[in-house]
Design a protein around this motif. Structure first.
Motif, mmCIF file in Angstrom:
data_model
loop_
_atom_site.group_PDB
_atom_site.id
_atom_site.type_symbol
_atom_site.label_atom_id
_atom_site.label_comp_id
_atom_site.label_asym_id
_atom_site.label_seq_id
_atom_site.Cartn_x
_atom_site.Cartn_y
_atom_site.Cartn_z
ATOM 1 N N ILE A 73 79.204 73.541 13.144
ATOM 2 C CA ILE A 73 77.828 73.738 12.677
ATOM 3 C C ILE A 73 77.829 74.277 11.247
ATOM 4 N N CYS A 74 78.712 75.236 10.972
ATOM 5 C CA CYS A 74 78.814 75.786 9.609
ATOM 6 C C CYS A 74 79.212 74.705 8.606
ATOM 7 N N LEU A 75 80.152 73.840 8.996
ATOM 8 C CA LEU A 75 80.571 72.757 8.104
ATOM 9 C C LEU A 75 79.417 71.788 7.839
ATOM 10 N N ALA A 76 78.628 71.503 8.889
ATOM 11 C CA ALA A 76 77.486 70.602 8.707
ATOM 12 C C ALA A 76 76.452 71.211 7.771
ATOM 13 N N VAL A 77 76.165 72.513 7.961
ATOM 14 C CA VAL A 77 75.211 73.195 7.063
ATOM 15 C C VAL A 77 75.759 73.245 5.647
ATOM 16 N N LEU A 78 77.045 73.552 5.526
ATOM 17 C CA LEU A 78 77.661 73.613 4.201
ATOM 18 C C LEU A 78 77.641 72.252 3.523
ATOM 19 N N PHE A 79 77.869 71.190 4.307
ATOM 20 C CA PHE A 79 77.845 69.843 3.736
ATOM 21 C C PHE A 79 76.458 69.516 3.195
ATOM 22 N N GLY A 80 75.414 69.821 3.988
ATOM 23 C CA GLY A 80 74.060 69.540 3.513
ATOM 24 C C GLY A 80 73.697 70.352 2.286
ATOM 25 N N ALA A 81 74.047 71.662 2.317
ATOM 26 C CA ALA A 81 73.715 72.517 1.172
ATOM 27 C C ALA A 81 74.497 72.107 -0.067
ATOM 28 N N SER A 82 75.788 71.813 0.110
ATOM 29 C CA SER A 82 76.602 71.432 -1.044
ATOM 30 C C SER A 82 76.160 70.089 -1.616
ATOM 31 N N TRP A 83 75.678 69.184 -0.739
ATOM 32 C CA TRP A 83 75.177 67.891 -1.212
ATOM 33 C C TRP A 83 73.973 68.098 -2.132
ATOM 34 N N ARG A 87 74.677 62.958 -14.724
ATOM 35 C CA ARG A 87 74.128 61.644 -14.389
ATOM 36 C C ARG A 87 73.173 61.162 -15.476
ATOM 37 N N GLU A 88 72.330 62.085 -15.987
ATOM 38 C CA GLU A 88 71.430 61.719 -17.073
ATOM 39 C C GLU A 88 72.214 61.372 -18.339
ATOM 40 N N LEU A 89 73.320 62.084 -18.560
ATOM 41 C CA LEU A 89 74.172 61.771 -19.710
ATOM 42 C C LEU A 89 74.717 60.352 -19.608
ATOM 43 N N ARG A 90 75.179 59.969 -18.408
ATOM 44 C CA ARG A 90 75.693 58.611 -18.221
ATOM 45 C C ARG A 90 74.593 57.573 -18.419
ATOM 46 N N ILE A 106 73.086 70.998 -3.684
ATOM 47 C CA ILE A 106 73.435 71.812 -4.853
ATOM 48 C C ILE A 106 74.239 71.004 -5.853
ATOM 49 N N SER A 107 75.230 70.253 -5.361
ATOM 50 C CA SER A 107 76.049 69.462 -6.284
ATOM 51 C C SER A 107 75.216 68.386 -6.960
ATOM 52 N N GLY A 108 74.246 67.806 -6.209
ATOM 53 C CA GLY A 108 73.374 66.807 -6.834
ATOM 54 C C GLY A 108 72.563 67.404 -7.966
ATOM 55 N N GLU A 109 72.074 68.645 -7.755
ATOM 56 C CA GLU A 109 71.303 69.308 -8.808
ATOM 57 C C GLU A 109 72.193 69.701 -9.987
ATOM 58 N N MET A 145 85.492 71.506 -1.744
ATOM 59 C CA MET A 145 85.094 72.753 -1.117
ATOM 60 C C MET A 145 84.992 72.600 0.409
ATOM 61 N N LEU A 146 84.472 71.434 0.837
ATOM 62 C CA LEU A 146 84.405 71.194 2.279
ATOM 63 C C LEU A 146 85.805 71.131 2.888
ATOM 64 N N LEU A 147 86.710 70.457 2.206
ATOM 65 C CA LEU A 147 88.073 70.354 2.699
ATOM 66 C C LEU A 147 88.739 71.731 2.741
ATOM 67 N N LEU A 148 88.533 72.519 1.679
ATOM 68 C CA LEU A 148 89.103 73.865 1.646
ATOM 69 C C LEU A 148 88.526 74.731 2.769
ATOM 70 N N THR A 149 87.211 74.629 2.994
ATOM 71 C CA THR A 149 86.583 75.390 4.074
ATOM 72 C C THR A 149 87.115 74.951 5.438
ATOM 73 N N LEU A 150 87.276 73.630 5.616
ATOM 74 C CA LEU A 150 87.804 73.110 6.876
ATOM 75 C C LEU A 150 89.216 73.629 7.131
ATOM 76 N N VAL A 151 90.054 73.595 6.102
ATOM 77 C CA VAL A 151 91.432 74.085 6.253
ATOM 78 C C VAL A 151 91.428 75.580 6.576
ATOM 79 N N THR A 152 90.559 76.334 5.885
ATOM 80 C CA THR A 152 90.494 77.782 6.120
ATOM 81 C C THR A 152 90.056 78.096 7.544
ATOM 82 N N LEU A 153 88.990 77.429 8.004
ATOM 83 C CA LEU A 153 88.515 77.658 9.368
ATOM 84 C C LEU A 153 89.565 77.256 10.402
#
Length: 330
Positions: free
Chosen positions: A170-180, A191-194, A182-185, A1-9
Motif C-alpha cells: 500500500i505504501c509503495l502504491a501511494v508513493l508511486f502515485g505521489a511521485s508520479w 518538458r517545456e524546454l524540449r 510530483i515528478s511530473g510537476e 526512488m521506488l526501486l530504492l524504497t522497495l529494496v529497503t522495505l
C-alpha cells in the motif's frame, strides 16, 4: 526512488522476520532444555522419596504437576509405551505420525545416557521436541518427551509479516502515485524546454520559456532564454551583414551595367572610360569580397597569431603614418 524504497522495505522485512524467527527458535530450545532439567530433578526427587515402586506411578505423579504452554505437549513413556501425558496444552497423542516417530526414537535411545532434540514434520504440523531416556533404579526404563508445535509458535509472526507485506505494498502504491504527480510537476520545465526547442527554426527564434519560480529549473530556463537571445542577435547580425553586403555588391554591378548599356561602342574614348570605370568597380567588389572573407576568418581561434616584433622599426613606422595626420590637424 521506488526501486530504492522497495529494496529497503524488502531488506527490513526479511531482517525483521529472520531475527524474530531466530528468537522463537532460541526460546523453544531454551524451554525444551528447562523442561528436561525440571523433569529430571522432579523425577529424581520422587524416586528418592520412596513413595513409588514403579516407573508408571512415578511418571503419572510428575506429569500431573506440570502446567504446559498452549503449544507445548508432554508424554511419559514406560518402556516403549506412551503411558501418561500432561493435562492441557498440546495433545501430542492426537498426531499419530508424531507419536510413531517418537516411538521409534524411544526404542533407538533405550539404554542411552543422553537424550536428543530434533525437528519433525508431519502432515498436521511441524514440531520441535526433546526426548530423554529415563532409568531410575529397579523401576525399569522409560522416556520423557516434550514437544512444541512450531507452526503455532510462528503463526503470530507469520500473520504480522503478512500484514507488513500488505502495508508495504500500500505504501509503495501511494508513493508511486505521489511521485508520479510530483515528478511530473518537477519535470514540467524540462518538458517545456524540449517543446520550445522543437518549435525553434531558422526563421522563428521568438519562442521563450515562461519562468514562474526561483529554483534551479527556473535558473536553467533563464539561461536557455538568454542563449536564445544571443542566438537571435547573432542571426540578426548575420542577416544585417548579408543585407549590407548585398547592397554594396549591387551598387557596382548596377553602375557597370548602366554604363555598358549606354556605352557607344564606336567611340574609343567612351569605351576606354567605361572600361576604366568597370575595372574600378570590380576592384571595389574584390575589396568587399576580401573584407567578407576576412570577417569570416576573424571568428577562427587562429585568426590572430603572436610573433616577436622589433620595437624600433615598428614605432618608427607608426610615427611616419601618424605624422601627416598630426600636421593636417594643426
Amino acid at each position: 526512488m521506488l526501486l530504492l524504497t522497495l529494496v529497503t522495505l524488502t531488506v527490513v522485512g526479511i531482517t525483521f522476520y529472520t531475527v524474530q524467527r531466530n528468537h522463537i527458535d532460541d526460546r523453544i530450545n531454551q524451554q525444551l532444555q528447562i523442561a528436561m532439567e525440571e523433569f529430571s530433578a522432579e523425577a529424581v526427587e520422587a524416586y528418592d522419596s520412596g513413595r513409588f515402586d514403579n516407573l508408571s506411578d512415578l511418571m503419572q505423579d510428575v506429569l500431573s504437576h506440570r502446567v504446559p504452554e498452549d503449544s507445548e505437549g508432554m508424554v511419559g513413556y514406560v518402556g516403549t509405551r506412551p503411558a501418561w501425558t500432561q493435562p492441557g496444552g498440546l495433545d501430542m497423542v492426537a498426531d499419530e505420525e508424531l507419536m510413531e516417530v517418537l516411538g521409534e526414537r524411544v526404542t533407538a535411545l533405550r539404554g542411552a545416557t543422553e537424550g536428543e532434540t530434533r525437528t519433525v514434520e508431519t502432515s498436521t504440523s511441524t514440531y520441535r521436541y526433546s526426548l530423554m531416556p529415563v532409568t531410575l533404579g529397579n523401576m525399569g526404563e522409560g522416556a520423557y518427551a516434550v514437544a512444541y508445535d512450531y507452526n503455532a509458535e510462528t503463526a503470530q509472526l507469520t500473520e504480522t509479516f503478512r500484514i507488513y507485506v500488505i502495508a508495504a505494498l500500500i505504501c509503495l502504491a501511494v508513493l508511486f502515485g505521489a511521485s508520479w504527480l510530483i515528478s511530473g510537476e518537477l519535470l514540467r520545465p524540462i518538458r517545456e524546454l524540449r517543446e520550445t526547442a522543437s518549435r525553434i527554426s531558422e526563421t522563428d527564434l521568438d519562442a521563450r520559456l515562461e519562468v514562474e519560480s526561483n529554483d534551479d529549473l527556473a535558473d536553467m530556463a533563464n539561461t536557455f532564454n538568454l542563449m536564445l537571445d544571443r542566438i537571435q542577435d547573432a542571426f540578426d547580425s548575420q542577416l544585417k551583414l548579408l543585407d549590407d553586403a548585398g547592397h554594396e555588391l549591387r551598387t557596382p554591378i548596377t553602375i557597370v551595367r548602366g554604363h555598358l548599356e549606354l556605352m557607344d561602342v564606336s567611340d574609343p574614348e567612351d569605351v576606354s572610360a567605361v572600361r576604366s570605370l568597370a575595372l574600378d568597380e570590380l576592384d571595389r567588389m574584390h575589396r568587399l569580397a576580401d573584407d567578407l572573407v576576412l570577417l569570416a576568418k576573424a571568428e577562427r581561434p587562429d585568426f590572430v597569431t603572436k610573433h616577436p616584433v622589433d620595437a624600433g622599426p615598428f614605432i618608427d613606422r607608426i610615427f611616419e603614418l601618424v605624422q601627416p595626420i598630426s600636421q593636417k590637424h594643426r
